[in-house]
Design a protein around this motif. Structure first.
Motif, short mmCIF file in Angstrom:
data_model
loop_
_atom_site.label_atom_id
_atom_site.label_comp_id
_atom_site.label_asym_id
_atom_site.label_seq_id
_atom_site.Cartn_x
_atom_site.Cartn_y
_atom_site.Cartn_z
N HIS A 109 -2.67 0.96 12.99
CA HIS A 109 -3.01 1.50 11.68
C HIS A 109 -1.83 1.34 10.73
O HIS A 109 -0.67 1.25 11.15
CB HIS A 109 -3.39 2.98 11.77
CG HIS A 109 -4.73 3.21 12.39
ND1 HIS A 109 -4.92 3.19 13.75
CD2 HIS A 109 -5.96 3.44 11.83
CE1 HIS A 109 -6.20 3.41 14.02
NE2 HIS A 109 -6.85 3.57 12.88
N SER A 110 -2.16 1.32 9.45
CA SER A 110 -1.15 1.35 8.40
C SER A 110 -1.13 2.75 7.80
O SER A 110 -2.08 3.52 7.94
CB SER A 110 -1.47 0.32 7.32
OG SER A 110 -2.71 0.63 6.70
N LEU A 111 -0.03 3.07 7.14
CA LEU A 111 0.11 4.39 6.51
C LEU A 111 0.39 4.19 5.02
O LEU A 111 1.32 3.47 4.66
CB LEU A 111 1.25 5.17 7.15
CG LEU A 111 1.63 6.51 6.50
CD1 LEU A 111 0.46 7.47 6.53
CD2 LEU A 111 2.87 7.10 7.18
N TYR A 112 -0.45 4.79 4.18
CA TYR A 112 -0.23 4.72 2.75
C TYR A 112 -0.43 6.10 2.14
O TYR A 112 -0.92 7.03 2.81
CB TYR A 112 -1.15 3.68 2.09
CG TYR A 112 -2.63 3.97 2.19
CD1 TYR A 112 -3.32 4.63 1.18
CD2 TYR A 112 -3.35 3.54 3.31
CE1 TYR A 112 -4.68 4.88 1.28
CE2 TYR A 112 -4.72 3.78 3.41
CZ TYR A 112 -5.37 4.46 2.39
OH TYR A 112 -6.72 4.70 2.49
N ALA A 113 -0.04 6.25 0.90
CA ALA A 113 -0.09 7.56 0.25
C ALA A 113 -0.77 7.47 -1.09
O ALA A 113 -0.67 6.45 -1.79
CB ALA A 113 1.32 8.12 0.09
N GLN A 114 -1.47 8.54 -1.45
CA GLN A 114 -2.05 8.73 -2.78
C GLN A 114 -1.43 10.00 -3.37
O GLN A 114 -1.95 11.11 -3.16
CB GLN A 114 -3.58 8.83 -2.69
CG GLN A 114 -4.23 7.56 -2.20
CD GLN A 114 -5.74 7.65 -2.08
OE1 GLN A 114 -6.28 8.76 -1.96
NE2 GLN A 114 -6.41 6.51 -2.10
N PRO A 115 -0.29 9.86 -4.06
CA PRO A 115 0.46 11.03 -4.54
C PRO A 115 -0.35 12.05 -5.34
O PRO A 115 -0.11 13.26 -5.19
CB PRO A 115 1.57 10.40 -5.39
CG PRO A 115 1.78 9.06 -4.76
CD PRO A 115 0.41 8.61 -4.35
N PRO A 116 -1.33 11.66 -6.19
CA PRO A 116 -2.07 12.69 -6.94
C PRO A 116 -2.81 13.68 -6.05
O PRO A 116 -3.13 14.80 -6.48
CB PRO A 116 -3.04 11.87 -7.79
CG PRO A 116 -2.37 10.54 -7.96
CD PRO A 116 -1.69 10.31 -6.65
N GLN A 117 -3.11 13.27 -4.79
CA GLN A 117 -3.84 14.16 -3.89
C GLN A 117 -2.93 15.01 -3.01
O GLN A 117 -3.41 15.80 -2.20
CB GLN A 117 -4.79 13.33 -3.01
CG GLN A 117 -5.83 12.56 -3.79
CD GLN A 117 -6.78 11.80 -2.88
OE1 GLN A 117 -6.90 12.11 -1.71
NE2 GLN A 117 -7.46 10.80 -3.44
N MET A 118 -1.61 14.81 -3.15
CA MET A 118 -0.68 15.57 -2.30
C MET A 118 -0.58 17.01 -2.78
O MET A 118 -0.57 17.30 -3.97
CB MET A 118 0.70 14.91 -2.32
CG MET A 118 0.78 13.64 -1.51
SD MET A 118 2.46 13.01 -1.40
CE MET A 118 2.21 11.66 -0.24
N ILE A 119 -0.42 17.90 -1.80
CA ILE A 119 -0.27 19.32 -2.10
C ILE A 119 1.21 19.70 -2.20
O ILE A 119 1.63 20.37 -3.15
CB ILE A 119 -0.97 20.16 -1.02
CG1 ILE A 119 -2.47 19.84 -0.98
CG2 ILE A 119 -0.75 21.65 -1.26
CD1 ILE A 119 -3.21 20.51 0.15
N GLY A 172 -2.94 13.73 0.98
CA GLY A 172 -2.46 12.54 0.27
C GLY A 172 -1.98 11.43 1.18
O GLY A 172 -1.69 10.33 0.72
N LEU A 173 -1.87 11.70 2.47
CA LEU A 173 -1.47 10.69 3.45
C LEU A 173 -2.72 10.09 4.08
O LEU A 173 -3.55 10.82 4.64
CB LEU A 173 -0.57 11.29 4.52
CG LEU A 173 0.78 11.83 4.03
CD1 LEU A 173 1.54 12.48 5.18
CD2 LEU A 173 1.62 10.73 3.40
#
Length: 594
Positions: A109-119, A172-173
């Motif tokens: 798997h790869s790991l990416y982030a969507q910062p707007p959804q981070m708490i 967000g992860l």
């Protein structure tokens, strides 16, 4: 267009003329018009019903047919489709000649982030650093708290790392499915396999492409779905490759060399059974190419077997004697004047030792006389020498099927003069790769035919154009055998396997011209077993040096030859070769009876 009047005027006028009531005629006409309109509407309604009936019949037939197919087919899990699945391309395996896995695919798997959804972006950054210490915390914090809506964190992660990230619990992860290339044997055959990386990428998929070695050379084949996942079968033998790497690494360390390479080749099929270049690397974690201004040969990515272009010294002498014999100029026992130094203009050619006034052609090879081979080159001539070396494949890059082989173009003299021909006869003034040398010695071993080195498994002999007669090839092998049994390569003797070969020690050139006084390229090129020739083994050491008998030794007889002997001991049984006991000399004692 015919227009029908609403009122029958002719009949109305006639009725009025006769004194009749015209209203009856108009009512009759109106009734007829209504009957015509009802008939037309009825026909349209019947047509529509017929069409609808046909549609429902077709629909029921289709549904019934689909139900019949499903009822008679095997149950299977439905396939899920997701965005980006179009670039997920299965890559075929690479196997050795026995079908053992050299390269395969691994689901990760790869790991990416969507910062707007981070708490809690700062907490996430700290926990990611604990899992991936190589990440830059300041960079992560800047990306997580900035305006970015998407960023890659890791292109591939292990199952353990995936679980640790999952335990962070931040929405967000995100994880994306990946298929990565796995080399289960680590560094084994690294320079042949080369390596792979991600090409076109998406969140949910990424294509795997070759970046070096056979992975890049056969990239189209490995990615072609029309092959049905059929693996690419190489000529390498995994067991022989492993033994060769172990012996060469030990020899390189023992001889204090900065680099080394070895090639084991089938003299009849051209198959390269093993090829080693040291230092090496792990294709699972392929290092970055060297930066500009850095000597490429210093990098572990540098393939010395096909990219290393060297003067290979006295290993070339056997080609000069073979050509002279092929032309009928000399025979194995022809005497040649070796008094020196041999002068050509202001240049002088000398021997390493004083071998007297004359030697036979066989002794020229056994003693490794520069003057003797230079004399033969004078008789051969420039054009005939060039043609002979061309037929041996020495003037162009080898056709060996890895992308790096194209860069191993021989260095030839810009003006191929008589002096050039003389120095080339003993391996100076021309630079080739060890792979060129292996193909040349294969010609001697297979009876005089050129055979192209290949990394692909073959079904039988691949002999090409004839370079020399069988008799000349056999006489040349006899000379090479005497080099080991009587001459400069005595440390290459392996009891039971009748090794024949030639040593070559060449001063290493400086980057800006000239040669080092204390650095050499030491090579031993050999054929075994000579009584039934089958394999060619070339061992080359870069800057070897060993202390023996109180002196520093750099020549191939002291360095490359013993490494080759140890390699033959290890790999001959793996190749299925049984030791051959040569008959002992007859005793001079005669037994008599009373």
């Amino acid at each position: 267009m015919i227009r029908t009047p609403l009122r029958p005027l002719a009949r109305v006028l006639q009725a009025r003329a006769r004194g009749e009531n015209p209203d009856l005629i108009e009512r009759e006409n109106l009734a007829q018009r209504h009957r015509d309109m009802e008939g037309k509407a009825r026909n349209q309604a019947q047509g529509r019903l017929l069409v609808m009936a046909g549609f429902f019949v077709c629909a029921y037939l289709a549904i019934g047919g689909r139900m019949a197919v499903m009822a008679t087919s095997e149950p299977a899990e439905p396939t899920s489709y997701y965005a980006g699945s179009g670039i997920a391309n299965q890559r075929a395996d690479i196997v050795d000649r026995e079908g053992r896995i050299l390269a395969t695919n691994f689901e990760t798997h790869s790991l990416y982030a969507q910062p707007p959804q981070m708490i809690e972006p700062l907490v996430v950054a700290d926990k990611l650093i604990e899992i991936f210490p190589d990440l830059d915390r300041e960079r992560l914090v800047k990306d997580f708290t900035g305006k970015r809506k998407f960023l890659w964190i890791k292109k591939k992660i292990s199952p353990e790392q995936m679980q640790a990230v999952h335990d962070i619990g931040d929405p967000g992860l995100m994880f994306g499915p990946r298929e990565m290339r796995l080399y289960p044997n680590g560094k084994l055959a690294a320079h042949v396999l080369g390596g792979a990386s991600f090409g076109k990428e998406g969140v949910s998929a990424a294509e795997v492409i070759g970046v070096a070695g056979v992975e890049k050379q056969f990239d189209d084949y490995l990615r072609d779905p029309a092959n049905g996942g059929k693996p690419l079968a190489l000529s390498l033998d995994l067991s022989v490759q492993d033994a060769s790497e172990q012996v060469l690494a030990g020899g390189m360390k023992l001889m204090n060399a900065k680099g080394a390479t070895s090639i084991l080749m089938d003299a009849f099929t051209g198959e390269v059974i093993s090829v080693v270049s040291l230092p090496d690397f792990d294709p699972n974690e392929r290092p970055r190419p060297p930066t500009s201004g850095f000597d490429p040969s210093e990098s572990p990515l540098f393939n010395r077997a096909v990219q290393g272009v060297y003067e290979l010294g006295s290993t070339f002498k056997i080609f000069a004697t073979a050509q002279a014999m092929e032309l009928g100029l000399v025979g194995p026992e022809t005497i040649v004047d070796i008094r020196g130094p041999l002068r050509w203009g202001r240049h002088k050619i000398r021997d390493f030792h004083n071998y007297g006034k004359e030697l036979s052609v066989t002794k020229i090879i056994v003693k490794s006389s520069n003057i003797g081979t230079a004399r033969l080159a004078q008789q051969i001539g420039v054009e005939r020498q060039k043609g002979f070396l061309d037929r041996l494949g020495m003037l162009e890059p080898t056709p060996f099927e890895i992308v790096e082989a194209k860069g191993g173009k021989p260095l030839l003299p810009p003006n191929w003069s008589e002096l050039s021909a003389m120095t080339i006869s003993y391996g100076h003034g021309i630079s080739t790769t060890p792979m060129h040398l292996a193909a040349g010695y294969a010609t001697l071993a297979n009876g005089g035919y050129y055979v192209a080195p290949t990394i692909l498994k073959q079904n039988g002999p691949q002999l090409q154009g004839r370079v020399m007669s069988t008799r000349v090839a056999e006489d040349s092998l006899t000379m090479l055998r005497k080099v080991v049994s009587e001459g400069t390569a005595s440390f290459a003797e392996v009891p039971g396997y009748s090794v024949g070969g030639k040593t070559g020690t060449a001063d290493k050139p400086k980057p800006r011209g000239g040669y080092y006084d204390d650095k050499v390229i030491a090579t031993f090129a050999s054929v075994f077993p000579v009584h039934n020739p089958r394999y060619v083994l070339v061992v080359t050491l870069d800057e070897p040096e060993i202390l023996a008998h109180g002196e520093k030794r750099r020549t191939a007889g002291w360095t490359a030859a013993p490494v080759a002997a140890e390699m033959v001991k290890r790999i001959a049984p793996l190749l299925g070769l049984r030791p051959h006991i040569e008959p002992a000399a007859q005793s001079s004692v005669t037994l008599t009876s009373n």
